[in-house]
Design an enzyme around this catalytic site. Structure first.
Site, PDB file in Angstrom:
ATOM      1  N   CYS A   1       0.709   8.444   7.181  1.00  0.00           N
ATOM      2  CA  CYS A   1       0.890   8.392   7.886  1.00  0.00           C
ATOM      3  C   CYS A   1       0.910   9.551   9.068  1.00  0.00           C
ATOM      4  O   CYS A   1       0.904   9.882  10.002  1.00  0.00           O
ATOM      5  CB  CYS A   1       2.858   7.573   9.267  1.00  0.00           C
ATOM      6  SG  CYS A   1       1.955   5.762   8.038  1.00  0.00           S
TER       7      CYS A   1
ATOM      8  N   ASN B   1      -6.104   6.166   8.381  1.00  0.00           N
ATOM      9  CA  ASN B   1      -5.092   6.595   7.163  1.00  0.00           C
ATOM     10  C   ASN B   1      -4.740   4.916   7.624  1.00  0.00           C
ATOM     11  O   ASN B   1      -6.306   3.824   7.155  1.00  0.00           O
ATOM     12  CB  ASN B   1      -3.742   6.875   7.788  1.00  0.00           C
ATOM     13  CG  ASN B   1      -2.787   6.694   6.365  1.00  0.00           C
ATOM     14  OD1 ASN B   1      -3.253   5.934   5.065  1.00  0.00           O
ATOM     15  ND2 ASN B   1      -1.416   6.279   6.912  1.00  0.00           N
ATOM     16  N   GLU B   2      -3.913   4.260   8.157  1.00  0.00           N
ATOM     17  CA  GLU B   2      -3.862   2.694   8.387  1.00  0.00           C
ATOM     18  C   GLU B   2      -3.705   2.720   9.820  1.00  0.00           C
ATOM     19  O   GLU B   2      -3.338   2.737  10.537  1.00  0.00           O
ATOM     20  CB  GLU B   2      -2.867   2.105   8.044  1.00  0.00           C
ATOM     21  CG  GLU B   2      -2.170   2.578   6.960  1.00  0.00           C
ATOM     22  CD  GLU B   2      -0.657   1.358   6.443  1.00  0.00           C
ATOM     23  OE1 GLU B   2       0.297   1.844   6.831  1.00  0.00           O
ATOM     24  OE2 GLU B   2      -0.394   1.926   4.608  1.00  0.00           O
TER      25      GLU B   2
ATOM     26  N   GLU C   1       2.398  12.845   0.277  1.00  0.00           N
ATOM     27  CA  GLU C   1       2.920  12.371   1.722  1.00  0.00           C
ATOM     28  C   GLU C   1       3.671  13.715   1.504  1.00  0.00           C
ATOM     29  O   GLU C   1       4.838  13.163   0.764  1.00  0.00           O
ATOM     30  CB  GLU C   1       2.675  11.433   1.607  1.00  0.00           C
ATOM     31  CG  GLU C   1       2.966  11.221   3.804  1.00  0.00           C
ATOM     32  CD  GLU C   1       3.194  10.072   4.143  1.00  0.00           C
ATOM     33  OE1 GLU C   1       2.287   8.711   3.363  1.00  0.00           O
ATOM     34  OE2 GLU C   1       2.953  10.552   5.643  1.00  0.00           O
TER      35      GLU C   1
HETATM   36  O1  AHR Z   1       4.070   6.245   1.988  1.00  0.00           O
HETATM   37  C1  AHR Z   1       4.859   5.681   3.238  1.00  0.00           C
HETATM   38  C2  AHR Z   1       3.433   5.409   4.344  1.00  0.00           C
HETATM   39  O2  AHR Z   1       3.385   3.637   3.922  1.00  0.00           O
HETATM   40  C3  AHR Z   1       2.663   5.852   4.689  1.00  0.00           C
HETATM   41  O3  AHR Z   1       2.398   7.040   5.518  1.00  0.00           O
HETATM   42  C4  AHR Z   1       1.407   5.052   5.492  1.00  0.00           C
HETATM   43  O4  AHR Z   1       0.141   5.398   5.489  1.00  0.00           O
HETATM   44  C5  AHR Z   1       2.267   3.412   4.403  1.00  0.00           C
HETATM   45  O5  AHR Z   1       2.356   2.474   5.564  1.00  0.00           O
END
Ligand code: AHR
Length: 663
Positions: A241, A378-379, A39
């Site tokens: 994120c 994602n989340e 990321e």
């Molecule tokens: O890895 C950092 C963050 O942690 C990521 O963006 C997210 O998916 C998680 O909350």
């Protein structure tokens, strides 16, 4: 060579009897096991893995288009440049006096790291609007030198066209320096005076010539090599994120990340101001490291590419999970679904039949990338997620039935959303469910049996983001890595349901991080691999092809209350006919173990790799990058019988040990 009836001094009274059944192969270990998650957080892309050394090369950072640059003399920002998605550029004119120089200086990402005798490729798009040729003097400078000259390596460029053109030159650095700047001066023919004309400059770039694999628009070599050395099974990108965006507008849009680098629109990085205690006003995404580069890198390091795409929900941490204009209504999702369908074409399609596949070919990769997985969302959580996901699943299934779809169980390792989302994912027919757990030591110690009772008829598991957040500050110390290893034996044992796992996050710049722990750290010249890196590497390079049953008193060894802090798993590797046993002793006493390999009656060679540290909170650092690394020694095995082989082993306190026995 040590003899491995190893039974060193052991404090414990009990000799733990472990049975490894080598006669029956268990579930196949998926080739995707033990991967990496990238990321753009912690300056992982621009300022990290991506080889570009110039910050704000396209003058698109906002609100100050000159962020990262010092301009002197007469420099103006204009916005009718040759690249429609990055229209800003600089117009340099004479400041009106021969000793008043006009130019620019770039500070890079926390400075620019240069190695003595290494070559760097400088490039710039430029024109001379009035048609009069103009000389540029490109300099590597040490702003803080005590010597007479700040510049130490230079090159000349002559801009001679009224039309926009790309100009390049190579500069060899005469020094090793971690925080150089690059200066560009308008000069006369002798370089004694300021140039008197004018010149327009756009997309000013500097790359090391020596990038990973020699790629065009390539990656920083030591960092990409660290990924290759992991032998990762899968490569999840580009987040996290940033896939969702703080707003829908700033979500990661892969279509903006492909095609010529000059015309990939800059996006604000959502990690710029997520944490006020780690605030970076100049954190943007150039998309120079874009989806083409992610696919190319996956191929180069032998990992399955796993892109994550937006499900039309911007970050629910920031925007909540009720319908609002932060989230796309179900009946307006088609452009988002098209992004997924078009991506599959970009990766796998026929260039003669599809415009996105043609772009891939035009970018230099006519052969398909052989994409097999897409993660959507994602989340995410609450009903809003399965509602949005449904039409994606329907359309992907209808057009690409072989593509595996990954849904999510939200940001928590258990609890309300987790319990709600797993059955929802099963109903929707997701192939895998992405679980995330950033949890403390106690959690990791308690999860040895996590996957033993998962539903074998539902989606499989993708542990997409996880890391042990050690006591005190969350950092990459040895004990956190040890507990990750303990937990991972449970994944290995449950290979029939756990198909993928990617530790997170991957990279962090020591001067620009927002989140830790992270697997690999670096400054502008050096990098080090954390303890967690070595644990991941021990698993990924020794994942085996099939699980073998390993039990103690008939039960899996998963750190249960009667197991003295021991965790263990075993696999068979077809390729070299070896048996690999991983044992983690999380306790503070050595433990005597008697390993009985049922069905093993010949041993050609054996080795033990141990990973431990005298100090639990010790870590690797830039100054001591290899303070804590696994050590391997050959051992001689005694006790080989006709039907089985017995092996006495004392595993030291707080140690991850791996025995590899070749039949
Ligand atoms: O890895 C950092 C963050 O942690 C990521 O963006 C997210 O998916 C998680 O909350």
């Amino acid at each position: 060579m040590a003899a491995l009836t190893i039974a060193a001094t052991v404090n414990a009274q009990t000799v733990h009897q472990m049975e490894v059944n080598t006669k029956k192969l268990g579930a196949a270990v998926q080739p995707t096991m033990y991967g990496i998650f990238f990321e753009d957080i912690n300056f992982a892309a621009d300022g990290g893995l991506y080889g570009e050394l110039i910050k704000n090369r396209s003058f698109e950072f906002t609100p100050d288009h000159l962020m990262g640059w010092d301009a002197f003399g007469k420099v103006e920002i204009k916005n009718d440049g040759p690249f429609d998605k990055n229209p800003h550029y600089v117009h340099l004119t004479s400041a009106g006096h021969r000793d008043m120089w006009t130019g620019l200086q770039n500070e890079g990402y926390f400075g620019i790291g240069l190695e003595k005798d290494a070559e760097y490729k400088f490039s710039v798009w430029a024109r001379v609007p009035d048609g009069n040729p103009q000389n540029l003097w490109i300099q590597f400078v040490d702003q803080h030198t005590m010597g007479e000259h700040q510049e130490f390596s230079t090159a000349d460029l002559r801009i001679d066209s009224k039309d926009w053109k790309k100009y390049t030159c190579t500069i060899k650095s005469s020094r090793t320096i971690d925080k150089a700047n690059v200066r560009i001066l308008m000069v006369d023919d002798e370089k004694h005076r300021s140039g008197t004309g004018s010149v327009d400059l756009e997309h000013i770039s500097l790359f090391p010539v020596d990038v990973f694999n020699g790629d065009e628009n390539g990656m920083r070599k030591d960092l990409a090599q660290a990924l290759a050395d992991l032998h990762p099974g899968v490569f999840r990108f580009p987040g996290g994120c940033i896939v969702e965006g703080t707003t829908l507008e700033t979500r990661y849009q892969w279509k903006n990340s492909v095609g010529p680098v000059e015309n990939r629109p800059t996006n604000k990085n959502r990690w710029e101001n997520t944490f006020t205690y780690r605030y970076y006003a100049d954190y943007f995404q150039s998309y120079g490291l874009g989806f083409y580069e992610y696919f190319r890198l996956s191929e180069e390091i032998g990992a399955e590419p796993l892109p994550v795409l937006s499900v039309g929900l911007s970050c629910e941490f920031q925007n909540g999970s009720q319908r609002s204009d932060a989230h796309v209504p179900v009946d307006q999702l088609q452009p988002y679904i098209d992004d997924v369908l078009d991506l599959i074409e970009f990766a796998n399609g026929d260039p003669a039949k599809n415009v996105w596949a043609k772009l891939r070919a035009d970018m230099g990769h006519p052969a398909p990338f052989n994409l097999k997985f897409v993660a959507i969302g994602n989340e995410q959580w609450d009903a809003i997620y399965p509602e949005n996901l449904k039409p994606f699943v329907e359309q992907v299934r209808a057009k690409y039935p072989d593509i595996k779809i990954i849904g999510t169980s939200g940001p928590d390792s258990e609890g309300k959303q987790f319990d709600y989302l797993w059955p929802e994912m099963k109903k929707l027919g997701a192939d895998l469910v992405d679980e995330h757990f950033y949890r403390p030591e106690t959690w990791f110690l308690s999860q040895g049996n996590r996957y033993d009772n998962y539903d074998r008829k539902g989606p499989h598991v993708f542990a997409g983001e996880y890391a042990c957040h050690g006591r005190g500050k969350k950092w990459n110390h040895f004990n956190a890595a040890l507990l990750e290893a303990a937990f991972m034996t449970g994944m290995e044992r449950n290979a029939d349901i756990v198909d993928m796992a990617t530790y997170a996050p991957l990279f962090a710049h020591v001067d620009g991080w927002q989140w830790r722990p992270d697997m690999i750290w670096y400054d502008n010249l050096r990098s080090f691999r954390s303890c967690s890196y070595y644990v991941q590497q021990m698993f990924s390079r020794n994942k085996g092809s099939n699980v073998l049953s390993l039990t103690m008193n008939g039960k899996p060894v998963a750190g249960n209350s009667d197991q003295d802090g021991l965790f263990a798993s075993a696999v068979f590797e077809k390729e070299d006919n070896s048996i690999i046993v991983k044992i983690v002793n999380t306790g503070d006493q050595a433990q005597a173990v008697n390993l009985n390999f049922d069905g093993l009656n010949s041993v050609s060679s054996a080795e033990v790799t141990t990973f431990n540290s005298p100090e639990l909170t010790a870590e690797n650092t830039l100054d001591e990058p290899e303070k804590i690394t696994p050590k391997t020694e050959k051992v001689e095995i005694k006790g080989v019988g006709k039907k089985s082989t017995a092996l006495a082993y004392s595993i030291p306190a707080r140690t991850f040990a791996m025995l590899k026995i070749k039949k």
